[in-house]
Design a protein around this motif. Structure first.
Motif, PDB file in Angstrom:
ATOM      1  N   ALA A 176       0.838  -1.206   0.000  1.00 40.27           N
ATOM      2  CA  ALA A 176       0.000   0.000   0.000  1.00 40.27           C
ATOM      3  C   ALA A 176       0.872   1.254   0.000  1.00 40.27           C
ATOM      4  N   LEU A 177       1.893   1.278   0.849  1.00 43.31           N
ATOM      5  CA  LEU A 177       2.744   2.475   0.944  1.00 43.31           C
ATOM      6  C   LEU A 177       3.519   2.702  -0.340  1.00 43.31           C
ATOM      7  N   ALA A 178       3.865   1.612  -1.042  1.00 43.63           N
ATOM      8  CA  ALA A 178       4.596   1.762  -2.310  1.00 43.63           C
ATOM      9  C   ALA A 178       3.757   2.518  -3.342  1.00 43.63           C
ATOM     10  N   TYR A 218      -3.123  -3.141  14.426  1.00 42.42           N
ATOM     11  CA  TYR A 218      -3.491  -1.726  14.415  1.00 42.42           C
ATOM     12  C   TYR A 218      -2.285  -0.870  14.825  1.00 42.42           C
ATOM     13  N   LEU A 219      -1.630  -1.280  15.893  1.00 42.65           N
ATOM     14  CA  LEU A 219      -0.483  -0.495  16.377  1.00 42.65           C
ATOM     15  C   LEU A 219       0.675  -0.543  15.378  1.00 42.65           C
ATOM     16  N   ARG A 220       0.842  -1.690  14.726  1.00 42.05           N
ATOM     17  CA  ARG A 220       1.880  -1.802  13.699  1.00 42.05           C
ATOM     18  C   ARG A 220       1.598  -0.821  12.545  1.00 42.05           C
ATOM     19  N   ALA A 221       0.346  -0.734  12.159  1.00 46.45           N
ATOM     20  CA  ALA A 221      -0.016   0.202  11.087  1.00 46.45           C
ATOM     21  C   ALA A 221       0.263   1.639  11.513  1.00 46.45           C
ATOM     22  N   HIS A 222      -0.059   1.966  12.762  1.00 45.09           N
ATOM     23  CA  HIS A 222       0.223   3.306  13.273  1.00 45.09           C
ATOM     24  C   HIS A 222       1.706   3.633  13.133  1.00 45.09           C
ATOM     25  N   GLU A 223       2.521   2.651  13.531  1.00 42.33           N
ATOM     26  CA  GLU A 223       3.968   2.842  13.499  1.00 42.33           C
ATOM     27  C   GLU A 223       4.450   2.992  12.051  1.00 42.33           C
ATOM     28  N   ARG A 224       4.042   2.091  11.182  1.00 48.30           N
ATOM     29  CA  ARG A 224       4.516   2.101   9.794  1.00 48.30           C
ATOM     30  C   ARG A 224       4.044   3.367   9.067  1.00 48.30           C
ATOM     31  N   GLY A 226       3.026   6.206  10.382  1.00 48.46           N
ATOM     32  CA  GLY A 226       3.637   7.400  10.976  1.00 48.46           C
ATOM     33  C   GLY A 226       5.042   7.612  10.420  1.00 48.46           C
ATOM     34  N   ALA A 227       5.796   6.517  10.311  1.00 46.52           N
ATOM     35  CA  ALA A 227       7.171   6.616   9.794  1.00 46.52           C
ATOM     36  C   ALA A 227       7.183   7.034   8.326  1.00 46.52           C
ATOM     37  N   ALA A 228       6.105   6.751   7.621  1.00 43.68           N
ATOM     38  CA  ALA A 228       6.040   7.098   6.198  1.00 43.68           C
ATOM     39  C   ALA A 228       5.403   8.465   5.963  1.00 43.68           C
ATOM     40  N   GLY A 229       5.143   9.222   7.053  1.00 43.85           N
ATOM     41  CA  GLY A 229       4.648  10.593   6.892  1.00 43.85           C
ATOM     42  C   GLY A 229       3.139  10.737   6.912  1.00 43.85           C
ATOM     43  N   TYR A 230       2.433   9.685   7.325  1.00 50.21           N
ATOM     44  CA  TYR A 230       0.963   9.787   7.435  1.00 50.21           C
ATOM     45  C   TYR A 230       0.597  10.147   8.869  1.00 50.21           C
ATOM     46  N   ARG A 231      -0.534  10.848   8.998  1.00 52.69           N
ATOM     47  CA  ARG A 231      -1.010  11.203  10.326  1.00 52.69           C
ATOM     48  C   ARG A 231      -2.437  10.692  10.480  1.00 52.69           C
ATOM     49  N   PHE A 232      -2.686   9.970  11.564  1.00 45.48           N
ATOM     50  CA  PHE A 232      -4.055   9.521  11.853  1.00 45.48           C
ATOM     51  C   PHE A 232      -4.841  10.716  12.377  1.00 45.48           C
ATOM     52  N   TYR A 233      -5.875  11.117  11.643  1.00 44.05           N
ATOM     53  CA  TYR A 233      -6.721  12.216  12.124  1.00 44.05           C
ATOM     54  C   TYR A 233      -8.044  11.692  12.641  1.00 44.05           C
ATOM     55  N   CYS A 239      -3.722  10.324   6.699  1.00 44.38           N
ATOM     56  CA  CYS A 239      -3.444  10.977   5.410  1.00 44.38           C
ATOM     57  C   CYS A 239      -2.079  11.650   5.449  1.00 44.38           C
ATOM     58  N   ARG A 240      -1.586  11.950   4.245  1.00 46.23           N
ATOM     59  CA  ARG A 240      -0.379  12.759   4.074  1.00 46.23           C
ATOM     60  C   ARG A 240      -0.832  14.167   3.721  1.00 46.23           C
ATOM     61  N   ASP A 241      -0.043  15.166   4.129  1.00 48.71           N
ATOM     62  CA  ASP A 241      -0.250  16.550   3.669  1.00 48.71           C
ATOM     63  C   ASP A 241      -1.685  17.041   3.837  1.00 48.71           C
TER      64      ASP A 241
END
Ligand code: SF4
Length: 316
Positions: A176-178, A218-224, A226-233, A239-241
């Motif tokens: 997904a991140l790719a 769920y926590l793994r997704a948060h970590e991954r 977050g590291a890729a620049g997404y923010r859980f709103y 989302c990014r940006d």
């Protein structure tokens, strides 16, 4: 009313976990659907100051509507309600419906955001879910949408699957991140009794997802993410940006919205109304000029407070 939701109830088959209000059809009665929704919409075209800020086609599978039907529908709604210059128009799409021609037609009809039901990048998992796409279609769909000028893309993924599927959640997050979508929605699998999954579990053919797996993924997704620049709103949305779903944010901040179509809900700030869920009954009522509203609840001040509190807890 600045936020409009359209429920498009049709699917070609039912996914194994789905208990949504849908009508399974091999052929989609698109013209009938457009006529029925516009009959219902006409009663709201005199709303003062109703110019749309967001319009969201959800389902069901809105991407099953033909591009012509979609263009007719969106054109009539924008003419009738008016639309802000930067109106957000989201279409939920299944990857198998996204072709280069369809993507171009959606863009020409005014769609500027697509929420793609990816769910997983594992073909065995997709087959277990009764999805009708294979993993390769997801990347093809993303490319077709971007080529057509629709860059505000969201991918849905489901986590917390039964252990015997041996689903590799990290690999799915990698895939997904790719694709670098602007937005991701992550939903934990829930088991509803009246679904194929509910029946499989009750007869012991599969195991219910367990809470620890759910929490860990769920926590793994948060970590991954977050590291890729997404923010859980929101608890399920990142989302990014600042590419948030403006439409869903209206729900989460308690703003009024109108829903059209079978099972659609509307809220005017005080009362919530919902339409009959069955497509045939909805069609008959709107064709006869009768209201499709099935029922309503008027929220007390205390109920409004409780909603405000739990919606605040779901969001940042
Ligand atoms: S495509 Fe969506 S609405 Fe249709 S059956 Fe699958 S999960 Fe349910």
């Amino acid at each position: 009313m600045h936020h409009l939701y359209l429920h498009v109830p049709f699917c070609v088959r039912r996914c194994s976990y789905c208990d949504f209000s849908i009508a399974v059809r091999k052929r989609i009665p698109a013209q009938q659907y457009v006529g029925a929704v516009l009959n219902e919409a006409r009663s709201g075209w005199t709303d003062p100051g109703a110019a749309l800020e967001t319009l969201y086609l959800g389902g069901g599978t809105p991407s099953l509507l033909s591009p012509d039907a979609l263009a007719t529908l969106l054109g009539a709604l924008v003419d009738g309600f008016g639309a802000a210059p930067d109106v957000e128009v989201t279409l939920e799409a299944n990857p198998e419906d996204v072709t280069p021609a369809a993507a171009r037609a959606w863009r020409a009809a005014g769609v500027n955001r697509v929420s793609l039901g990816a769910q997983s990048f594992d073909d065995d998992v997709l087959a277990w879910m009764h999805r009708s796409h294979g993993a390769a279609r997801i990347g093809e769909a993303v490319r077709a949408l971007r080529d057509a000028g629709i860059t505000n893309l969201s991918l849905d993924l489901i986590f917390g699957l039964p252990a015997e599927l041996s689903r590799d959640w990290d690999r799915d997050l990698d895939r997904a991140l790719a694709l670098a979508p602007a937005h991701l929605s992550l939903y934990g699998l829930t088991v509803e009794a009246r679904t194929p999954l509910g029946r499989w579990i009750s007869r012991g053919a599969t195991t219910a997802p367990d809470d620890e797996r759910y929490a860990a993924e769920y926590l793994r997704a948060h970590e991954r993410l977050g590291a890729a620049g997404y923010r859980f709103y929101e608890v399920s949305n990142a989302c990014r940006d600042d590419n948030r779903s403006r439409h869903n944010q209206a729900y989460w901040s308690g703003r009024p919205y109108r829903g059209l179509g079978p099972a659609a809900h509307s809220f005017d700030g005080r009362a919530r109304r919902w339409n009959v869920a069955a497509w045939e009954e909805y069609r008959r009522r709107t064709a006869a000029g009768r209201s499709p509203v099935a029922s309503e609840e008027v929220l007390t001040p205390e109920q409004r407070d409780v909603e405000r509190i739990y919606l605040s807890l779901r969001t940042n």
